[in-house]
Design a protein around this motif. Structure first.
Motif, PDB file in Angstrom:
ATOM      1  N   THR A  59       0.855  -1.187   0.000  1.00 55.03           N
ATOM      2  CA  THR A  59       0.000   0.000   0.000  1.00 55.03           C
ATOM      3  C   THR A  59       0.889   1.234   0.000  1.00 55.03           C
ATOM      4  OG1 THR A  59      -0.083   0.253   2.407  1.00 55.03           O
ATOM      5  CG2 THR A  59      -1.690  -1.256   1.403  1.00 55.03           C
ATOM      6  N   LEU A  60       0.304   2.370  -0.345  1.00 54.50           N
ATOM      7  CA  LEU A  60       1.055   3.628  -0.268  1.00 54.50           C
ATOM      8  C   LEU A  60       1.526   3.891   1.155  1.00 54.50           C
ATOM      9  CD1 LEU A  60      -0.764   6.278  -2.502  1.00 54.50           C
ATOM     10  CD2 LEU A  60       1.625   5.574  -2.647  1.00 54.50           C
ATOM     11  N   ARG A  61       0.674   3.595   2.114  1.00 56.66           N
ATOM     12  CA  ARG A  61       1.037   3.846   3.510  1.00 56.66           C
ATOM     13  C   ARG A  61       2.240   2.999   3.921  1.00 56.66           C
ATOM     14  NH1 ARG A  61      -3.519   4.271   8.112  1.00 56.66           N
ATOM     15  NH2 ARG A  61      -3.939   6.107   6.840  1.00 56.66           N
ATOM     16  N   GLN A  62       2.294   1.748   3.471  1.00 52.31           N
ATOM     17  CA  GLN A  62       3.437   0.893   3.794  1.00 52.31           C
ATOM     18  C   GLN A  62       4.721   1.439   3.173  1.00 52.31           C
ATOM     19  OE1 GLN A  62       1.680  -2.771   2.306  1.00 52.31           O
ATOM     20  NE2 GLN A  62       1.736  -3.671   4.359  1.00 52.31           N
ATOM     21  N   LEU A  63       4.635   1.892   1.919  1.00 59.76           N
ATOM     22  CA  LEU A  63       5.810   2.438   1.242  1.00 59.76           C
ATOM     23  C   LEU A  63       6.312   3.689   1.964  1.00 59.76           C
ATOM     24  CD1 LEU A  63       4.718   2.012  -2.493  1.00 59.76           C
ATOM     25  CD2 LEU A  63       6.436   0.671  -1.269  1.00 59.76           C
ATOM     26  N   VAL A  64       5.390   4.526   2.423  1.00 61.93           N
ATOM     27  CA  VAL A  64       5.776   5.745   3.133  1.00 61.93           C
ATOM     28  C   VAL A  64       6.359   5.402   4.494  1.00 61.93           C
ATOM     29  CG1 VAL A  64       4.899   7.843   4.225  1.00 61.93           C
ATOM     30  CG2 VAL A  64       4.134   7.217   1.927  1.00 61.93           C
ATOM     31  N   PHE A  65       5.685   4.520   5.223  1.00 58.03           N
ATOM     32  CA  PHE A  65       6.128   4.181   6.581  1.00 58.03           C
ATOM     33  C   PHE A  65       7.530   3.577   6.565  1.00 58.03           C
ATOM     34  CE2 PHE A  65       6.514   1.166  10.111  1.00 58.03           C
ATOM     35  CZ  PHE A  65       6.262   2.001  11.189  1.00 58.03           C
ATOM     36  N   PHE A  66       7.772   2.644   5.634  1.00 59.12           N
ATOM     37  CA  PHE A  66       9.078   2.002   5.586  1.00 59.12           C
ATOM     38  C   PHE A  66      10.162   2.979   5.134  1.00 59.12           C
ATOM     39  CE2 PHE A  66      12.447  -0.498   3.576  1.00 59.12           C
ATOM     40  CZ  PHE A  66      12.706  -1.441   4.566  1.00 59.12           C
ATOM     41  N   SER A 207      14.486  11.270   3.678  1.00 63.59           N
ATOM     42  CA  SER A 207      13.109  11.606   3.321  1.00 63.59           C
ATOM     43  C   SER A 207      12.538  12.669   4.253  1.00 63.59           C
ATOM     44  CB  SER A 207      12.248  10.343   3.368  1.00 63.59           C
ATOM     45  OG  SER A 207      12.720   9.386   2.437  1.00 63.59           O
ATOM     46  N   THR A 208      11.946  13.684   3.648  1.00 66.06           N
ATOM     47  CA  THR A 208      11.377  14.788   4.416  1.00 66.06           C
ATOM     48  C   THR A 208       9.916  14.498   4.723  1.00 66.06           C
ATOM     49  OG1 THR A 208      10.664  15.953   2.416  1.00 66.06           O
ATOM     50  CG2 THR A 208      12.924  16.350   3.195  1.00 66.06           C
ATOM     51  N   GLU A 209       9.293  15.460   5.380  1.00 66.48           N
ATOM     52  CA  GLU A 209       7.876  15.317   5.691  1.00 66.48           C
ATOM     53  C   GLU A 209       7.036  15.267   4.411  1.00 66.48           C
ATOM     54  OE1 GLU A 209       5.992  14.966   8.488  1.00 66.48           O
ATOM     55  OE2 GLU A 209       7.879  14.525   9.490  1.00 66.48           O
ATOM     56  N   GLU A 210       7.504  15.914   3.332  1.00 69.76           N
ATOM     57  CA  GLU A 210       6.695  16.023   2.128  1.00 69.76           C
ATOM     58  C   GLU A 210       7.054  14.997   1.064  1.00 69.76           C
ATOM     59  OE1 GLU A 210       6.354  19.883   0.495  1.00 69.76           O
ATOM     60  OE2 GLU A 210       5.451  20.755   2.288  1.00 69.76           O
ATOM     61  N   ASN A 211       8.244  14.438   1.090  1.00 72.41           N
ATOM     62  CA  ASN A 211       8.662  13.498   0.056  1.00 72.41           C
ATOM     63  C   ASN A 211       9.326  12.282   0.676  1.00 72.41           C
ATOM     64  OD1 ASN A 211       8.210  14.931  -2.685  1.00 72.41           O
ATOM     65  ND2 ASN A 211       9.200  16.491  -1.425  1.00 72.41           N
ATOM     66  N   VAL A 212       8.803  11.125   0.350  1.00 74.61           N
ATOM     67  CA  VAL A 212       9.391   9.852   0.771  1.00 74.61           C
ATOM     68  C   VAL A 212       9.546   9.010  -0.486  1.00 74.61           C
ATOM     69  CG1 VAL A 212       9.141   7.787   2.170  1.00 74.61           C
ATOM     70  CG2 VAL A 212       8.286   9.976   3.029  1.00 74.61           C
ATOM     71  N   GLY A 213      10.772   8.866  -0.968  1.00 70.39           N
ATOM     72  CA  GLY A 213      10.984   8.167  -2.226  1.00 70.39           C
ATOM     73  C   GLY A 213      10.281   8.893  -3.357  1.00 70.39           C
ATOM     74  N   ILE A 214       9.407   8.184  -4.083  1.00 71.82           N
ATOM     75  CA  ILE A 214       8.670   8.802  -5.185  1.00 71.82           C
ATOM     76  C   ILE A 214       7.294   9.295  -4.750  1.00 71.82           C
ATOM     77  CG2 ILE A 214       9.849   7.412  -6.922  1.00 71.82           C
ATOM     78  CD1 ILE A 214       7.315   5.663  -7.068  1.00 71.82           C
ATOM     79  N   ILE A 269       1.479   9.294  -5.445  1.00 70.14           N
ATOM     80  CA  ILE A 269       2.628   9.325  -6.342  1.00 70.14           C
ATOM     81  C   ILE A 269       2.400  10.450  -7.342  1.00 70.14           C
ATOM     82  CG2 ILE A 269       3.972   8.050  -8.047  1.00 70.14           C
ATOM     83  CD1 ILE A 269       3.134   5.472  -6.657  1.00 70.14           C
ATOM     84  N   GLN A 270       3.188  11.496  -7.226  1.00 70.82           N
ATOM     85  CA  GLN A 270       2.953  12.704  -8.011  1.00 70.82           C
ATOM     86  C   GLN A 270       3.013  12.439  -9.509  1.00 70.82           C
ATOM     87  OE1 GLN A 270       5.241  16.026  -6.683  1.00 70.82           O
ATOM     88  NE2 GLN A 270       4.669  17.354  -8.372  1.00 70.82           N
ATOM     89  N   GLU A 271       3.930  11.583  -9.934  1.00 69.29           N
ATOM     90  CA  GLU A 271       4.079  11.281 -11.354  1.00 69.29           C
ATOM     91  C   GLU A 271       2.809  10.670 -11.933  1.00 69.29           C
ATOM     92  OE1 GLU A 271       6.821   8.037 -12.950  1.00 69.29           O
ATOM     93  OE2 GLU A 271       7.990   9.860 -13.349  1.00 69.29           O
ATOM     94  N   HIS A 272       2.124   9.831 -11.165  1.00 66.75           N
ATOM     95  CA  HIS A 272       0.884   9.209 -11.626  1.00 66.75           C
ATOM     96  C   HIS A 272      -0.230  10.244 -11.748  1.00 66.75           C
ATOM     97  CE1 HIS A 272       2.030   4.873 -10.165  1.00 66.75           C
ATOM     98  NE2 HIS A 272       2.952   5.438 -10.920  1.00 66.75           N
ATOM     99  N   LEU A 273      -0.393  11.052 -10.707  1.00 65.56           N
ATOM    100  CA  LEU A 273      -1.467  12.046 -10.710  1.00 65.56           C
ATOM    101  C   LEU A 273      -1.272  13.055 -11.838  1.00 65.56           C
ATOM    102  CD1 LEU A 273      -3.961  13.371  -9.459  1.00 65.56           C
ATOM    103  CD2 LEU A 273      -2.443  14.602  -7.907  1.00 65.56           C
ATOM    104  N   GLU A 274      -0.051  13.524 -12.019  1.00 66.52           N
ATOM    105  CA  GLU A 274       0.193  14.525 -13.060  1.00 66.52           C
ATOM    106  C   GLU A 274      -0.032  13.960 -14.454  1.00 66.52           C
ATOM    107  OE1 GLU A 274       3.333  17.552 -10.862  1.00 66.52           O
ATOM    108  OE2 GLU A 274       4.117  15.889 -12.037  1.00 66.52           O
ATOM    109  N   TYR A 275       0.287  12.694 -14.660  1.00 69.38           N
ATOM    110  CA  TYR A 275       0.041  12.093 -15.967  1.00 69.38           C
ATOM    111  C   TYR A 275      -1.458  12.057 -16.251  1.00 69.38           C
ATOM    112  CZ  TYR A 275       0.108   8.876 -19.906  1.00 69.38           C
ATOM    113  OH  TYR A 275      -0.063   8.301 -21.150  1.00 69.38           O
ATOM    114  N   ILE A 276      -2.250  11.646 -15.270  1.00 71.32           N
ATOM    115  CA  ILE A 276      -3.706  11.591 -15.455  1.00 71.32           C
ATOM    116  C   ILE A 276      -4.243  12.963 -15.837  1.00 71.32           C
ATOM    117  CG2 ILE A 276      -5.907  11.199 -14.287  1.00 71.32           C
ATOM    118  CD1 ILE A 276      -4.423   9.172 -12.474  1.00 71.32           C
TER     119      ILE A 276
END
Length: 440
Positions: A59-66, A207-214, A269-276
């Motif tokens: 999940t997104l939450r798991q990717l962020v948490f880890f 990783s900052t508060e606003e960006n964790v990986g992608i 994931i910003q790249e996904h949202l911006e593509y849409i």
């Protein structure tokens, strides 16, 4: 330690002898690849071992948490997860391709993708365990090279499945294509997320508060919409004339007005949202110009943002005349790769455009950054008109937008107000608790 021992060489049974080859276009390179595919098409001992394992969905939450408390130990653990997970996901798709009729898997485009996937699977399963940061650096380079090699997968798949449309029922074709594209997105997410985490650890800029990986944990929808609109409005006004009958007006592109819950922020994931958003606005702007071909001022496009406790929704409303035509009976047919539901799939102009993209060094990753120069260095002023170079009209934008929207449990719905315009509804989960939508 290797993931698994090398597969034994199996002799292909006579009943699987290669049939007479009749390529769609007489290109020797396609023939060579199809023969290579046939040689190992049934040598599946190692493939079966991996395909029998379930994918470990995230999940997104798991990717962020880890990723939020990243250190060298956790980074090496992430590397080995990617190393062992990707061959499993690739094996599932290789098995999926093997279940297709042989005339399909040896079709132009599909044979190329099969070769790329088999090679990547074989490389991953042989890759040794990662134990140090230096080994992780080498692994990241290895993964980056594979990602670059696979830039042609989307146009090749689209080309091959469009040509194979007469051999497959539309529902089976679209279900297969969806599984392939969702799996591709899932593998790129894991790989690119790990590479981004590696860069942050190496630079000391964790990783900052606003960006964790992608993943952007405070992604502001209004900014994304306005950013896409700024670039699209910088395109030449005659960019679509080649595919239309007669010249269009030179009125500036439609303004995009954003209203609703404009301060909405959420993790995605910003790249996904911006593509849409980019692809949907591009289609709306084009349709509006075509519909109002003599207007001095084009009607605006309205983007409405609404946030609830569990979801974030975007409605894009245009006055482009709607979607239904002689070739499209239902708006959802625009997501289909079958000529039965979408007759334009076998149009010569579209097939030729797909061949051009699939053989170019540029390829197609389905991102905005590959279509817009200096995308990451965006400023609100002095955007050069030649910085926007969208993909040719190959029928990929809407299907890929739908895949991105549904990947983490969202949705994309097209509502055609025939003769007036189109409303597009994008719903994205806000909590980040939905598992990836990959299928076995």
């Amino acid at each position: 330690m290797l993931l698994a021992s090398r597969a034994s060489t199996l002799k292909t049974p006579a009943r699987h002898a290669l049939p007479t080859w009749r390529p769609h276009t007489p290109e020797p390179i396609i023939y060579a690849r199809s023969v290579s595919t046939a040689v190992h098409f049934y040598q599946n001992r190692q493939l079966e071992a991996y395909a029998s394992k379930p994918a470990t969905r995230m999940t997104l939450r798991q990717l962020v948490f880890f990723g939020r408390s990243m250190n060298e130990e956790r980074l090496i653990k992430s590397a080995n997860y990617v190393r062992t997970e990707l061959p499993i996901r690739i094996a599932h798709r290789l098995r999926d391709m093997q279940a297709l009729p042989y005339v399909v898997v040896t079709q132009e485009g599909v044979a190329k993708v099969y070769e790329l996937y088999w090679t990547a699977f074989d490389k991953f399963r042989r890759y040794p365990q990662i134990t140090t940061m230096e080994e992780n650096d080498v692994f990241c380079e290895f993964v980056s090279d594979l990602l670059a090699e696979h830039k042609s997968v989307i146009p090749n798949l689209s080309l091959g499945l469009s040509l194979s449309s007469p051999y497959l029922l539309s529902d089976r074709l679209d279900a297969f294509m969806r599984r392939m594209l969702v799996s591709r997105i899932s593998r790129r997410v894991l790989a690119e997320h790990h590479i981004a985490l590696t860069k942050s650890v190496k630079s000391g800029n964790h990783s900052t508060e606003e960006n964790v990986g992608i993943i952007c944990t405070r992604l502001q929808l209004k900014d994304c919409i306005e950013r896409c609109a700024r670039y699209l409005r910088r395109r030449p006004t005659d960019v679509d004339e080649d595919s239309l009958s007669g010249p269009l007006n030179r009125a500036p592109w439609s303004e995009v007005e954003v209203d609703g819950h404009v301060d909405t922020k959420f993790a995605y994931i910003q790249e996904h949202l911006e593509y849409i958003i980019f692809e949907l606005l591009k289609n709306s702007m084009r349709a509006t110009r075509v519909k109002h071909s003599t207007a001095d001022v084009l009607p605006p496009i309205r983007a409405t943002v609404v946030a609830s406790d569990n979801n974030v929704c975007i409605r894009l409303s245009d006055q482009g005349g709607g979607l239904v035509s002689s070739e499209i009976k239902s708006p959802s047919d625009l997501f289909s790769f079958s000529h039965v539901r979408n007759a334009t799939r076998l149009a010569d102009s579209r097939l030729n455009a797909l061949r051009t993209v699939s053989t170019s060094s540029r390829g197609m990753r389905a991102t905005v950054s590959e279509q817009v120069g200096n995308w990451q260095a965006d400023t609100k002023d002095n955007i050069p008109a030649d910085s926007v170079d969208p993909h040719p009209r190959i029928g990929i934008g809407l299907p890929m937008s739908n895949i991105y929207a549904t990947y983490f449990g969202g949705s994309l719905e097209l509502v055609s107000l025939d003769g007036y315009g189109t409303d597009v509804y994008v719903r994205l989960p806000k909590l980040g608790t939905n598992l990836e939508g990959i299928e076995l």
